[in-house]
Design a protein around this motif. Sequence first.
Motif, PDB file in Angstrom:
ATOM      1  N   LEU A 179      38.388  43.132  53.939  1.00 28.92           N
ATOM      2  CA  LEU A 179      39.315  42.042  54.213  1.00 28.92           C
ATOM      3  C   LEU A 179      39.953  42.174  55.575  1.00 28.92           C
ATOM      4  O   LEU A 179      40.177  41.191  56.275  1.00 28.92           O
TER       5      LEU A 179
ATOM      6  N   GLU B  10      46.632  31.321  51.423  1.00 30.30           N
ATOM      7  CA  GLU B  10      45.624  30.769  52.332  1.00 30.30           C
ATOM      8  C   GLU B  10      46.201  29.593  53.124  1.00 30.30           C
ATOM      9  O   GLU B  10      45.959  29.449  54.326  1.00 30.30           O
TER      10      GLU B  10
ATOM     11  N   ARG C 262      45.272  33.678  41.425  1.00 31.29           N
ATOM     12  CA  ARG C 262      44.463  32.693  42.155  1.00 31.29           C
ATOM     13  C   ARG C 262      45.338  31.622  42.788  1.00 31.29           C
ATOM     14  O   ARG C 262      45.066  31.150  43.899  1.00 31.29           O
TER      15      ARG C 262
ATOM     16  N   VAL D 229      46.767  33.137  45.806  1.00 30.39           N
ATOM     17  CA  VAL D 229      45.759  33.171  46.876  1.00 30.39           C
ATOM     18  C   VAL D 229      45.694  31.822  47.587  1.00 30.39           C
ATOM     19  O   VAL D 229      45.639  31.753  48.820  1.00 30.39           O
TER      20      VAL D 229
ATOM     21  N   THR E  26      34.700  31.720  51.178  1.00 30.18           N
ATOM     22  CA  THR E  26      35.930  32.316  50.658  1.00 30.18           C
ATOM     23  C   THR E  26      37.108  31.369  50.703  1.00 30.18           C
ATOM     24  O   THR E  26      38.165  31.695  50.188  1.00 30.18           O
TER      25      THR E  26
ATOM     26  N   GLN F 175      44.555  38.563  47.818  1.00 36.91           N
ATOM     27  CA  GLN F 175      43.131  38.556  47.477  1.00 36.91           C
ATOM     28  C   GLN F 175      42.742  39.841  46.741  1.00 36.91           C
ATOM     29  O   GLN F 175      42.005  39.808  45.749  1.00 36.91           O
TER      30      GLN F 175
ATOM     31  N   TYR G  23      47.900  37.338  52.794  1.00 34.18           N
ATOM     32  CA  TYR G  23      46.691  36.734  52.230  1.00 34.18           C
ATOM     33  C   TYR G  23      45.705  37.808  51.765  1.00 34.18           C
ATOM     34  O   TYR G  23      45.149  37.725  50.667  1.00 34.18           O
ATOM     35  N   GLU G  24      45.513  38.828  52.594  1.00 35.74           N
ATOM     36  CA  GLU G  24      44.615  39.929  52.221  1.00 35.74           C
ATOM     37  C   GLU G  24      45.108  40.623  50.952  1.00 35.74           C
ATOM     38  O   GLU G  24      44.324  40.947  50.054  1.00 35.74           O
TER      39      GLU G  24
ATOM     40  N   SER H  75      39.819  39.230  58.451  1.00 37.52           N
ATOM     41  CA  SER H  75      41.105  38.570  58.210  1.00 37.52           C
ATOM     42  C   SER H  75      41.338  37.383  59.112  1.00 37.52           C
ATOM     43  O   SER H  75      42.101  36.497  58.777  1.00 37.52           O
TER      44      SER H  75
END
Length: 428
Positions: free
Chosen positions: A26, A216, A209, A212, A37, A171, A167-168, A30
């Motif tokens: 990731l 994002e 999710r 995420v 993805t 995930q 974000y990483e 990044s």
Amino acid sequence: MASVIADAGTRIYSLSFFRECLLIYLLATSLVIADSTVIVPHQDTITIDATLSLSKLIDLTMEKYPDTVWLTSLEEEAAAIQQRSESWTAGASQTGLRFQEATSGTLHYVDAHVQVPLWNLGQRDAEKKVGMQAETSAESQSAAIKLRVAGLIRFSLWDMALANIRYEQVQMEAATVEQLLAKVKRRVELGDSPRADELLAQTELLQKRSAVTLAEAEVMHARKRYSSITQTTKIPENYQEELVALKDIQQNHPALVAINSRIGRKQAELNAVKLVGSGQANVAVGINSDRFTNDPRSNQTESFNIGVTVPFGGSAHLAPHIAAANVELNKLIAEREQLNRDLEQAHHEAEHNLEVNRIELGIANELKQVAQEHLNMTELSFSVGEIDLMDLLKIQSRTQQAILNAKERSVILQRDKALYNQAVGVTP
């Protein structure tokens, strides 16, 4: 029992190894999110340019920055003032022609003259000083705008870095919960866990999710803000800065230099207005002729004349102009005093933030280590049925938050170094 614990330990080790591999992957990806993805089909792609430095990025941004037009106008104005001060006359010259005819119609007079306004004593030098101050002010205004642009870019770059970290992390958390859900499903199938555990794990995965998706979106927002400021989708490979520690705000701070140059120009303008006095003295040179006649009364001669007009008694009319210039001057002086206070406060806050975040980073790293050890023990206990899924998820959530805090503090410390440099007026 020992074999069960050993097998569980092997599974925990594999899970930890998977998380480390996922983190490395990731981090490597990044900045550019592949189509596969991205959850929401909206991308603001940012790419790394190894040839681009922070200093070069600021220069390129300045070329497209809206204030460029205004800065160019300042330079043009300074050149125009300089050109005026180099003129030999204090204003536009005038020429006149007068024709006079006697009532008899046979006697004619022609009078032609040129009138030239003169500089008052010291006025031309004062105008030259205004021109020089205007040129200096234009240069310092450009440096101050460049520092402001540098601040926007600095904040935007580190804003993206923080968004990427979050974000990483989320995930990785989603991937971990997805693995956990697969294990729980298997245990439910074998009758070792109730159906409620599977539903709980599914709920946790859906929440991750959702997180995420939101993270994002924040990454995309941060990228758009950056590209809007810089008008480019490229970022430097390395934009970390060395701290330039200063005890106090220096007088060569671009913002202070800019306001001081504006004050210097306004003082020069005020002096130039005072030297205008009651107005400009004028010299008129002309000729008179009555050769264009056959009248016996004509002398048939031409004469040369020169005259000087000197204004006086205009102090009452000049006073409002002096007062207006003085108001603007004192307003700039007041702005400078307020700017000094603002810069001192910004310097103090930047310095304090650095001190706090250095300590916080150390604490966050220790907390992360303790939390990871606790999580490893908890995962082992869960694998042998000593604790339930709810307790595992709680401890897992605390550990993930500790890991995120440690990552964020590391980035925030680097950001605070850049913002400290910004506060003390250091342009990359």
